[in-house]
Design a protein around this motif. Structure first.
Motif, PDB file in Angstrom:
ATOM      1  N   TYR A 174       0.778  -1.273   0.104  1.00  0.00           N
ATOM      2  CA  TYR A 174      -0.116   0.030  -0.657  1.00  0.00           C
ATOM      3  C   TYR A 174       0.621   1.015   0.085  1.00  0.00           C
ATOM      4  CZ  TYR A 174      -3.806  -3.561   0.743  1.00  0.00           C
ATOM      5  OH  TYR A 174      -4.719  -4.132   1.659  1.00  0.00           O
ATOM      6  N   VAL A 175       0.841   2.374  -0.652  1.00  0.00           N
ATOM      7  CA  VAL A 175       1.741   2.989  -1.198  1.00  0.00           C
ATOM      8  C   VAL A 175       0.727   4.513  -0.994  1.00  0.00           C
ATOM      9  CG1 VAL A 175       3.189   4.800  -2.697  1.00  0.00           C
ATOM     10  CG2 VAL A 175       2.750   1.546  -2.279  1.00  0.00           C
ATOM     11  N   LYS A 176       1.080   5.437  -0.726  1.00  0.00           N
ATOM     12  CA  LYS A 176       0.452   6.629  -0.447  1.00  0.00           C
ATOM     13  C   LYS A 176       1.454   7.591  -0.419  1.00  0.00           C
ATOM     14  CE  LYS A 176      -3.099   9.385  -1.291  1.00  0.00           C
ATOM     15  NZ  LYS A 176      -2.899   9.868  -2.848  1.00  0.00           N
ATOM     16  N   PRO A 177       1.396   8.983  -1.295  1.00  0.00           N
ATOM     17  CA  PRO A 177       2.775   9.886  -1.284  1.00  0.00           C
ATOM     18  C   PRO A 177       1.641  10.608   0.272  1.00  0.00           C
ATOM     19  CG  PRO A 177       1.392  10.329  -2.681  1.00  0.00           C
ATOM     20  CD  PRO A 177       1.214   8.923  -2.953  1.00  0.00           C
ATOM     21  N   ASN A 178       1.983  11.812   1.024  1.00  0.00           N
ATOM     22  CA  ASN A 178       1.629  12.335   1.810  1.00  0.00           C
ATOM     23  C   ASN A 178       0.509  11.969   2.729  1.00  0.00           C
ATOM     24  OD1 ASN A 178       3.209  15.114   0.142  1.00  0.00           O
ATOM     25  ND2 ASN A 178       1.058  14.932  -1.531  1.00  0.00           N
ATOM     26  N   PRO A 179       1.377  11.042   2.849  1.00  0.00           N
ATOM     27  CA  PRO A 179       0.088  10.508   4.160  1.00  0.00           C
ATOM     28  C   PRO A 179      -0.533  11.626   5.101  1.00  0.00           C
ATOM     29  CG  PRO A 179       2.380   9.420   4.211  1.00  0.00           C
ATOM     30  CD  PRO A 179       2.200  10.603   3.480  1.00  0.00           C
ATOM     31  N   HIS A 180      -0.234  12.709   5.720  1.00  0.00           N
ATOM     32  CA  HIS A 180      -0.310  13.152   6.572  1.00  0.00           C
ATOM     33  C   HIS A 180      -1.285  14.272   6.297  1.00  0.00           C
ATOM     34  CE1 HIS A 180       2.522  12.760   9.669  1.00  0.00           C
ATOM     35  NE2 HIS A 180       3.390  12.659   8.462  1.00  0.00           N
ATOM     36  N   GLU A 181      -1.653  13.913   4.949  1.00  0.00           N
ATOM     37  CA  GLU A 181      -2.859  14.720   4.218  1.00  0.00           C
ATOM     38  C   GLU A 181      -4.118  13.891   3.844  1.00  0.00           C
ATOM     39  OE1 GLU A 181      -2.147  16.697   0.445  1.00  0.00           O
ATOM     40  OE2 GLU A 181      -0.351  17.743   1.740  1.00  0.00           O
ATOM     41  N   ILE A 182      -3.768  12.569   4.374  1.00  0.00           N
ATOM     42  CA  ILE A 182      -5.099  11.566   4.839  1.00  0.00           C
ATOM     43  C   ILE A 182      -5.789  11.461   5.776  1.00  0.00           C
ATOM     44  CG2 ILE A 182      -5.398   9.231   3.746  1.00  0.00           C
ATOM     45  CD1 ILE A 182      -4.252  10.975   1.205  1.00  0.00           C
ATOM     46  N   GLU A 183      -6.546  11.374   5.972  1.00  0.00           N
ATOM     47  CA  GLU A 183      -7.365  11.282   6.958  1.00  0.00           C
ATOM     48  C   GLU A 183      -7.740  10.562   6.965  1.00  0.00           C
ATOM     49  OE1 GLU A 183      -6.834  13.452  10.582  1.00  0.00           O
ATOM     50  OE2 GLU A 183      -6.234  14.564   8.664  1.00  0.00           O
ATOM     51  N   VAL A 272       3.313   4.864  13.224  1.00  0.00           N
ATOM     52  CA  VAL A 272       5.215   3.059  12.928  1.00  0.00           C
ATOM     53  C   VAL A 272       4.569   2.957  11.699  1.00  0.00           C
ATOM     54  CG1 VAL A 272       4.095   0.700  13.994  1.00  0.00           C
ATOM     55  CG2 VAL A 272       3.878   2.561  15.332  1.00  0.00           C
ATOM     56  N   ALA A 273       3.422   3.388  11.417  1.00  0.00           N
ATOM     57  CA  ALA A 273       3.843   2.197   9.615  1.00  0.00           C
ATOM     58  C   ALA A 273       4.192   3.610   8.900  1.00  0.00           C
ATOM     59  CB  ALA A 273       1.436   3.316   9.219  1.00  0.00           C
ATOM     60  N   LEU A 274       4.794   4.734   9.303  1.00  0.00           N
ATOM     61  CA  LEU A 274       5.722   6.400   8.542  1.00  0.00           C
ATOM     62  C   LEU A 274       7.037   5.131   8.941  1.00  0.00           C
ATOM     63  CD1 LEU A 274       4.423   8.974   8.556  1.00  0.00           C
ATOM     64  CD2 LEU A 274       4.137   7.674   6.860  1.00  0.00           C
ATOM     65  N   PHE A 275       6.957   4.779  10.117  1.00  0.00           N
ATOM     66  CA  PHE A 275       8.697   4.014  10.518  1.00  0.00           C
ATOM     67  C   PHE A 275       8.389   2.954   9.330  1.00  0.00           C
ATOM     68  CE2 PHE A 275      10.717   1.318  14.049  1.00  0.00           C
ATOM     69  CZ  PHE A 275      11.697   2.520  13.539  1.00  0.00           C
ATOM     70  N   PHE A 276       7.575   2.038   9.507  1.00  0.00           N
ATOM     71  CA  PHE A 276       7.292   0.721   8.886  1.00  0.00           C
ATOM     72  C   PHE A 276       8.108   1.259   7.779  1.00  0.00           C
ATOM     73  CE2 PHE A 276       5.020  -1.962  11.879  1.00  0.00           C
ATOM     74  CZ  PHE A 276       6.271  -2.025  12.961  1.00  0.00           C
ATOM     75  N   SER A 277       7.327   2.311   6.849  1.00  0.00           N
ATOM     76  CA  SER A 277       7.596   2.106   5.445  1.00  0.00           C
ATOM     77  C   SER A 277       9.232   3.034   5.136  1.00  0.00           C
ATOM     78  CB  SER A 277       6.965   4.087   5.016  1.00  0.00           C
ATOM     79  OG  SER A 277       5.777   2.870   5.413  1.00  0.00           O
ATOM     80  N   GLY A 278       9.906   3.787   5.953  1.00  0.00           N
ATOM     81  CA  GLY A 278      11.709   4.459   6.243  1.00  0.00           C
ATOM     82  C   GLY A 278      11.099   5.537   5.664  1.00  0.00           C
ATOM     83  N   GLY A 279      11.823   5.649   4.905  1.00  0.00           N
ATOM     84  CA  GLY A 279      12.897   7.795   4.010  1.00  0.00           C
ATOM     85  C   GLY A 279      12.648   8.344   5.038  1.00  0.00           C
ATOM     86  N   ASP A 280      11.858   9.651   5.456  1.00  0.00           N
ATOM     87  CA  ASP A 280      11.346  10.549   5.469  1.00  0.00           C
ATOM     88  C   ASP A 280      10.466  10.801   6.137  1.00  0.00           C
ATOM     89  OD1 ASP A 280       9.915  11.085   3.185  1.00  0.00           O
ATOM     90  OD2 ASP A 280      10.789  13.044   3.187  1.00  0.00           O
ATOM     91  N   GLY A 281       8.929   9.990   6.813  1.00  0.00           N
ATOM     92  CA  GLY A 281       7.887  10.039   6.970  1.00  0.00           C
ATOM     93  C   GLY A 281       6.802  10.156   5.679  1.00  0.00           C
ATOM     94  N   GLN A 282       8.000  11.282   4.483  1.00  0.00           N
ATOM     95  CA  GLN A 282       6.683  11.578   3.435  1.00  0.00           C
ATOM     96  C   GLN A 282       5.611  10.321   2.812  1.00  0.00           C
ATOM     97  OE1 GLN A 282       5.901  15.278   3.994  1.00  0.00           O
ATOM     98  NE2 GLN A 282       7.844  14.808   5.929  1.00  0.00           N
ATOM     99  N   GLU A 283       6.047   9.440   2.461  1.00  0.00           N
ATOM    100  CA  GLU A 283       5.034   9.039   2.185  1.00  0.00           C
ATOM    101  C   GLU A 283       5.356   7.159   2.707  1.00  0.00           C
ATOM    102  OE1 GLU A 283       5.222   6.997  -2.704  1.00  0.00           O
ATOM    103  OE2 GLU A 283       7.115   7.452  -1.451  1.00  0.00           O
ATOM    104  N   LEU A 284       3.751   6.649   2.333  1.00  0.00           N
ATOM    105  CA  LEU A 284       3.761   5.686   3.071  1.00  0.00           C
ATOM    106  C   LEU A 284       3.965   4.272   2.589  1.00  0.00           C
ATOM    107  CD1 LEU A 284       1.844   3.903   5.690  1.00  0.00           C
ATOM    108  CD2 LEU A 284      -0.139   3.692   3.958  1.00  0.00           C
ATOM    109  N   LYS A 285       4.961   3.274   2.617  1.00  0.00           N
ATOM    110  CA  LYS A 285       4.924   2.006   1.611  1.00  0.00           C
ATOM    111  C   LYS A 285       4.759   1.370   2.394  1.00  0.00           C
ATOM    112  CE  LYS A 285       8.436   4.820  -1.742  1.00  0.00           C
ATOM    113  NZ  LYS A 285       9.777   5.123  -1.838  1.00  0.00           N
ATOM    114  N   LEU A 286       4.126   0.594   2.420  1.00  0.00           N
ATOM    115  CA  LEU A 286       4.447  -0.986   3.490  1.00  0.00           C
ATOM    116  C   LEU A 286       3.208  -1.611   2.821  1.00  0.00           C
ATOM    117  CD1 LEU A 286       3.559  -0.301   6.955  1.00  0.00           C
ATOM    118  CD2 LEU A 286       1.298  -0.697   6.488  1.00  0.00           C
TER     119      LEU A 286
END
Length: 297
Positions: A174-183, A272-286
């Motif tokens: 599951y991938v989504k850029p800008n996950p902080h904007e997704i409510e 936690v999901a963004l920690f698992f995704s790695g990177g700078d926390g700006q993209e969900l890669k779960l």
């Protein structure tokens, strides 16, 4: 789907309620007689001219004697569909007495139920008839389609473009850029063919109180008794850490919202999901991996 949510695939919003016959023919008696037919003439007399299903009291009629069920009376805006006279509030008491005195087939006979039941028993039976149609399990839109499982599977493929996979183990990303904007969001449904049955994998984002979370869960395309014969596990991880969840798939008799609100699945906070995704926390890669197995009797 959580209120105000989004679906991350194109979806078809025009759905039709198809009257497809099921190939199922096994059923049990629920207070009625099996495989008998009611008087066909009386049965036809009790059919509503609009929805073509058997009418229950209250049965209304126009001044010219044309009858209609109470649900369709509202749909036709109180105008007789046969002669265009105003329906008013005239009850057809004679036909109501007939309806209460005869035995009729279950309304799910088109899906394989063979029970013939008295009026009052029929109403109780139909609420829990095991042959009643299933609601479409697609969570992205409020789809009104119902039917048996083979029909619902075909509908998901044709009308919702759902991905179908064979096998009892899976890896889904599951991938989504800008996950902080997704409510609130619902990702595309995935269906797995396993042990001759179908299982629906759901993944979505919503708030649990004030905490943004992601949730993954599995639903079984069939009744609860069959769902309880299976178990499944979901696993997610990254950066040398891992979370695992194990449970029993819920039947699609339980709505998507019911299962989600019961929190019966793998729940991961956004942090936690963004920690698992790695990177700078700006993209969900779960990456969610899972397995389905059949419990030993």
């Amino acid at each position: 789907m959580a209120p105000g949510g989004n679906v991350y695939e194109d979806v078809t919003e025009s759905c039709t309620d198809y009257g497809v016959k099921s190939s199922l023919r096994s059923c049990g008696s629920a207070g009625g007689r099996l495989g008998m037919t009611s008087n066909s003439g009386v049965h036809e007399l009790l059919k509503c001219p609009v929805c073509v299903t058997v009418m229950y009291p209250p049965i209304h009629q126009c001044p010219n004697g044309h009858t209609i069920c109470v649900v369709c009376k509202t749909k036709v805006q109180n105008v007789c569909p046969m002669c265009r006279e105003e329906l008013g509030n005239i009850r057809c008491l004679a036909l109501e007495k007939v309806a209460e005195s005869i035995e009729l087939p279950c309304k799910y006979s088109c899906y394989g139920c063979q029970d013939i039941l008295p009026y009052h028993s029929r109403i109780r039976h139909e609420k829990n008839c095991k042959h009643r149609g299933y609601n479409c399990p697609y969570a992205g839109v409020e789809c009104p389609v119902t039917g048996n499982i083979p029909f619902i599977v075909a509908h998901l493929k044709a009308d919702h473009n759902v991905d179908m996979h064979d096998g009892c183990s899976f890896n889904h990303r599951y991938v989504k850029p800008n996950p902080h904007e997704i409510e609130n969001a619902t990702w595309m449904l995935t269906v797995f063919n396993c042990f001759g049955y179908q299982f629906c994998l759901h993944f979505e984002a919503f708030h649990l109180g004030t905490t943004p979370v992601y949730m993954a869960f599995l639903r079984f395309m069939g009744d609860e008794n069959d769902a309880n014969k299976f178990s499944y596990s979901l696993e997610v991880g990254g950066n040398g850490r891992k979370m695992k969840w194990q449970g029993i798939p819920r039947s699609i008799r339980d709505s998507h919202k019911t299962v989600r609100d019961s929190l019966d699945g793998l729940i991961i906070t956004r942090n936690v999901a963004l920690f698992f995704s790695g990177g700078d926390g700006q993209e969900l890669k779960l990456k969610v991996s899972g397995r389905i197995w059949k419990e030993q009797c």
